[in-house]
Motif scaffolding. Structure first.
Motif, mmCIF file in Angstrom:
data_model
loop_
_atom_site.group_PDB
_atom_site.id
_atom_site.type_symbol
_atom_site.label_atom_id
_atom_site.label_comp_id
_atom_site.label_asym_id
_atom_site.label_seq_id
_atom_site.Cartn_x
_atom_site.Cartn_y
_atom_site.Cartn_z
ATOM 1 N N LYS A 45 3.769 7.803 -0.816
ATOM 2 C CA LYS A 45 2.569 8.085 -1.607
ATOM 3 C C LYS A 45 2.832 9.027 -2.777
ATOM 4 C CE LYS A 45 0.877 11.928 1.251
ATOM 5 N NZ LYS A 45 -0.278 12.397 2.053
ATOM 6 N N GLU A 85 -2.906 4.925 3.432
ATOM 7 C CA GLU A 85 -3.956 3.959 3.100
ATOM 8 C C GLU A 85 -4.266 3.053 4.287
ATOM 9 O OE1 GLU A 85 -3.279 3.676 -1.745
ATOM 10 O OE2 GLU A 85 -2.907 1.923 -0.480
ATOM 11 N N THR A 86 -5.277 2.202 4.092
ATOM 12 C CA THR A 86 -5.796 1.324 5.145
ATOM 13 C C THR A 86 -5.719 -0.130 4.702
ATOM 14 O OG1 THR A 86 -7.322 3.039 5.932
ATOM 15 C CG2 THR A 86 -7.848 0.757 6.512
ATOM 16 N N ARG A 133 -5.126 1.871 9.989
ATOM 17 C CA ARG A 133 -5.422 3.053 9.175
ATOM 18 C C ARG A 133 -4.233 4.024 9.171
ATOM 19 N NH1 ARG A 133 -10.974 2.783 8.589
ATOM 20 N NH2 ARG A 133 -12.055 1.536 10.179
ATOM 21 N N GLN A 134 -4.258 4.927 8.190
ATOM 22 C CA GLN A 134 -3.250 5.975 8.088
ATOM 23 C C GLN A 134 -1.833 5.407 8.254
ATOM 24 O OE1 GLN A 134 -3.720 9.300 7.331
ATOM 25 N NE2 GLN A 134 -5.848 8.673 6.933
ATOM 26 N N VAL A 157 0.852 -1.188 0.000
ATOM 27 C CA VAL A 157 0.000 0.000 0.000
ATOM 28 C C VAL A 157 0.887 1.237 0.000
ATOM 29 C CG1 VAL A 157 -1.957 -1.089 1.179
ATOM 30 C CG2 VAL A 157 -0.129 -0.029 2.531
ATOM 31 N N GLN A 158 0.254 2.386 -0.215
ATOM 32 C CA GLN A 158 0.957 3.654 -0.125
ATOM 33 C C GLN A 158 0.637 4.331 1.208
ATOM 34 O OE1 GLN A 158 -0.021 5.922 -3.603
ATOM 35 N NE2 GLN A 158 1.269 4.693 -4.949
#
Length: 225
Positions: A138, A38-39, A101-102, A34-35
Motif C-alpha cells: 500500500k 483493501e476489500t 477484507r483487510q 488491490v493494495q
C-alpha cells in the motif's frame, strides 16, 4: 499477458467435471488488483442441471487448493483460521458473494469457487474458472510504480518471479492435457473392444446354428434315400 493466458488455461482444466454433469460455476472476476488493507468480493454463481447443490468452497492456489471457506446448503460455514474475522458472505448458495477484507500481500493467489453437487449417480465437485488476486504494497501509489508492465489500459502483471514459473506451469498444463487425452482414448478403446467381442460372440452363435441346421438337413436327406 503470458501469465494471465496460462492462468486461464489452467483454470479451464478444472471445468472438466462440468462437462460430465452439465453444471457450471462462474466467477464474477478473472483478475483483481488491490493494495494492502483493501476489500474485494467474489461472486460464485452456479447453474444446475439435473443435480442438487449441497455446498460451496472457496479454495486458494491450483497446486495445493487450500480451503479458505466452506458453506453447506444449511448455511453452516467454516472459515480458515488465517482468514478469521476477514471473510463474510451473503446471498443464496447459488449466487454466493464472498467478501475478503483487510487483505495482505501473502493473500495474493488464485481463488477458485468449488461447488459440491449431488447427481443421480454420485457426488461431484465442479470448479469455477478462478480469480487471480494480486495484493500490492500500500506504500505504492499506483500499479504502474510497482510494475512497469501494468498500465491504465492493461492490468497484466508480469514479474520476474512469475516469468520463472511460466515454464513449470506450461509443463504441468501440457501433462494434464496429455493425461486427459490418454484416459479418453483408453475408455474409447475399451468400449470399441467390448462391442467387437459382443459382435463376434453373436456371429459365432449364428454360424453354429446355421451349420447345425445344414447338418440336420443333410442327415434327413440321406435317410430319405
Amino acid at each position: 499477458m503470458k501469465t494471465r493466458v496460462l492462468f486461464i488455461i489452467i483454470g479451464h482444466f478444472h471445468l472438466l467435471p462440468s462437462l460430465l454433469s452439465g453444471t457450471t460455476v462462474t466467477q464474477s472476476e478473472t483478475f483483481i488488483h488491490v493494495q494492502e488493507g483493501e476489500t474485494i468480493s467474489i461472486t460464485c454463481a452456479v447453474h444446475l442441471i439435473n443435480s442438487t447443490l449441497t455446498g460451496m468452497y472457496l479454495k486458494k492456489n491450483w497446486k495445493t487448493f487450500d480451503k479458505i471457506f466452506h458453506i453447506s446448503n444449511t448455511m453452516d460455514f467454516v472459515v480458515d483460521q488465517k482468514y478469521q474475522d476477514r471473510i463474510t458472505h451473503n446471498g443464496p448458495l447459488k449466487e454466493l458473494i464472498i467478501t475478503l477484507r483487510q487483505l495482505f500481500r501473502n493473500d495474493s493467489g488464485i481463488y477458485f469457487c468449488e461447488a459440491v453437487i449431488k447427481t443421480d449417480s454420485r457426488p461431484l465437485t465442479v470448479f469455477g474458472s478462478g480469480t487471480l488476486i494480486y495484493v500490492s504494497d500500500k506504500t505504492k501509489t499506483s500499479a504502474c510504480e510497482i510494475h512497469p508492465e501494468v498500465t491504465s489500459n492493461d492490468t497484466t502483471v508480469e514479474t520476474p518471479e512469475n516469468s520463472s514459473l511460466m515454464p513449470k506451469v506450461l509443463f504441468v498444463a501440457i501433462a494434464v492435457l496429455t493425461l486427459v487425452c490418454i484416459i479418453f482414448l483408453f475408455v474409447l478403446y475399451k468400449s470399441t473392444m467390448k462391442k467387437c467381442c459382443h459382435y463376434n460372440q453373436s456371429h459365432r452363435v449364428v454360424t453354429s446354428n446355421t451349420e447345425y441346421e445344414d447338418m440336420t438337413f443333410r442327415r434327413s436327406t440321406v435317410q430319405s434315400f
